[in-house]
Design a protein around this motif. Structure first.
Motif, PDB file in Angstrom:
ATOM      1  N   CYS A   1      -7.038  -1.434   8.936  1.00 24.68           N
ATOM      2  CA  CYS A   1      -6.406  -1.474   7.226  1.00 24.68           C
ATOM      3  C   CYS A   1      -7.013   0.500   7.561  1.00 24.68           C
ATOM      4  CB  CYS A   1      -6.800  -1.920   6.591  1.00 24.68           C
ATOM      5  SG  CYS A   1      -8.526  -2.349   6.121  1.00 24.68           S
TER       6      CYS A   1
ATOM      7  N   CYS B   1      -9.763  -5.432   6.536  1.00 20.31           N
ATOM      8  CA  CYS B   1      -8.592  -6.500   7.073  1.00 20.31           C
ATOM      9  C   CYS B   1      -9.939  -7.150   8.147  1.00 20.31           C
ATOM     10  CB  CYS B   1      -7.954  -5.523   7.974  1.00 20.31           C
ATOM     11  SG  CYS B   1      -8.833  -4.696   9.072  1.00 20.31           S
ATOM     12  N   ARG B   2     -11.516  -6.455   8.408  1.00 17.77           N
ATOM     13  CA  ARG B   2     -12.221  -7.362   9.157  1.00 17.77           C
ATOM     14  C   ARG B   2     -11.632  -6.955  10.189  1.00 17.77           C
ATOM     15  NH1 ARG B   2     -14.860  -6.310   5.018  1.00 17.77           N
ATOM     16  NH2 ARG B   2     -16.501  -7.423   5.463  1.00 17.77           N
TER      17      ARG B   2
ATOM     18  N   CYS C   1     -12.185  -4.779  12.427  1.00 16.55           N
ATOM     19  CA  CYS C   1     -13.584  -3.557  12.896  1.00 16.55           C
ATOM     20  C   CYS C   1     -14.813  -4.365  12.858  1.00 16.55           C
ATOM     21  CB  CYS C   1     -12.801  -2.132  12.018  1.00 16.55           C
ATOM     22  SG  CYS C   1     -13.108  -2.536  10.847  1.00 16.55           S
TER      23      CYS C   1
ATOM     24  N   CYS D   1     -15.802   0.170  10.020  1.00 18.37           N
ATOM     25  CA  CYS D   1     -14.959   1.457   8.935  1.00 18.37           C
ATOM     26  C   CYS D   1     -16.140   1.613   7.829  1.00 18.37           C
ATOM     27  CB  CYS D   1     -13.587   0.899   9.088  1.00 18.37           C
ATOM     28  SG  CYS D   1     -12.801  -0.463   7.830  1.00 18.37           S
TER      29      CYS D   1
END
Ligand code: SF4
Ligand code: FES
Length: 354
Positions: A44, A56-57, A59, A81
């Motif tokens: 995302c 979105c998780r 990362c 992020c």
């Protein structure tokens, strides 16, 4: 009054590699500066879109040391992020089993509703979710319920929305907010009912709407002028430019050719799958360049696009390929390898060989 001296760079160690970065840099951006496997995937976050990330998780990373001043580890995995580096911070990405485990869980969640229709999806071959599934996913799914499905929707003259494939990353809404005059679509409802849709079915037909297709990490927003025309790995991408009159358009694009036919025009992407920047200017392109300039004569061709060797798109394109060193002669003391059985001798099919 005593003066407080602020540090001009922070030291951060990611997967045992230490670099200096400017204060305010996120862990993900610091990892991108190192590059390679150390960089967490991002579905995302999009560095050219302000406010993106945090949805979105994918990362997630482990912060095993908070900073030099406060070395306590962070209690939970954090979204790289959206987390800034601190001086002396130590981060684990591929060196953390917790991260690998959590990421496999995130992929499983992303695939709860996402269809496995890669064989017929136009995004196949350049889909970030497909790549993520291969690199971090599990073989099977534990989900037993029916996936949610939606009717395909034409949003505007050039874009088709296939909401069934959307992972709600919000990137397209940021493009509409930041590149166009009016945003007429967004995410309606919440939780399991959340969906991308246009406001009272208004069409998206502004000058820069095509960029939404480029930022969509999956096949939810596709180019109607290219849909089902070709698999992306059968096309040949070349870098090209034209003198576009629109001041907001960078005029630099990738043309996806089959022979001399231009099948598709997209913005040029960098190694993170984001549009490139030129002299600090972002490389978005206008709809005229994208949808109306479909002849090679409309463009000045610069040369073949550099495609990552790992991408399926690179199949069949051999520019700049580095051949691996042949080791067999070395290990056999300089002797040529000898075939155990020469098929030509045995079968007699190729008699000219004898
Ligand atoms: S349509 Fe694509 S870009 Fe928009 S939210 Fe869904 S996945 Fe993201
Ligand atoms: S890329 Fe960080 S949460 Fe999506």
């Amino acid at each position: 009054m005593s003066e407080i001296k602020l540090k001009s760079t922070f030291k951060v160690t990611i997967d045992n590699i230490t670099i200096d970065v400017a204060p305010g840099t996120s862990i993900l951006t610091a990892a991108r500066q190192i590059g390679g496997d150390v960089t967490p995937p991002a579905m995302c976050y999009y560095s050219k879109l302000e406010g993106s990330g945090g949805k979105c998780r994918t990362c997630l990373v482990e912060v095993s040391k908070g900073s030099e001043k406060d070395p306590r580890p962070m209690p939970k995995l954090v979204a790289s992020c959206r987390t800034g580096v601190m001086d002396g911070m130590e981060v684990k990405n591929i060196t953390s089993d917790k991260v690998k485990d959590a990421r496999a869980g995130v992929v499983e969640f992303l695939l709860l509703n996402h269809p496995l229709d890669c064989p017929i999806c136009d995004q196949a071959g350049e889909c970030h979710l497909q790549d993520l599934g291969y690199s971090h996913g599990k073989e099977g799914t534990r989900y037993e319920f029916k996936r949610r499905t939606f009717e395909k929707e034409d949003i505007g003259p050039y874009i088709q929305l296939h909401m069934t494939r959307c992972i709600l990353c919000y990137r397209c809404t940021y493009v509409a907010d930041q590149l166009t005059d009016t945003r007429v679509h967004g995410i309606l409802d919440r939780g399991d009912h959340a969906e991308i849709s246009t406001y009272i079915s208004k069409a998206i037909d502004n000058d820069f709407s095509g960029n939404m297709i480029d930022v969509c990490p999956v096949g939810a927003l596709t180019d109607k002028t290219f849909r089902f025309k070709n698999r992306v790995w059968f096309t040949k991408p070349v870098d090209a430019n034209r003198n576009c009159e629109n001041p907001k358009c960078c005029g630099k694009a990738t043309l996806w050719l089959r022979g001399a036919d231009v099948y598709r025009v997209t913005a040029r992407k960098d190694e993170w799958g984001e549009v490139q920047s030129y002299d600090g200017k972002q490389g978005w392109i206008c709809n005229i360049c994208r949808f109306d300039k479909k002849k090679t004569s409309d463009w000045v061709i610069e040369g073949p696009t550099t495609i990552s060797r790992h991408s399926v798109i690179s199949q069949g394109h051999y520019e700049g390929m580095v051949m691996p060193t042949e080791t067999i002669q070395k290990v056999m003391g300089g002797r040529e390898p000898k075939l155990l059985m020469d098929i030509h001798d045995e079968s007699g099919v190729n008699l000219s060989k004898k």
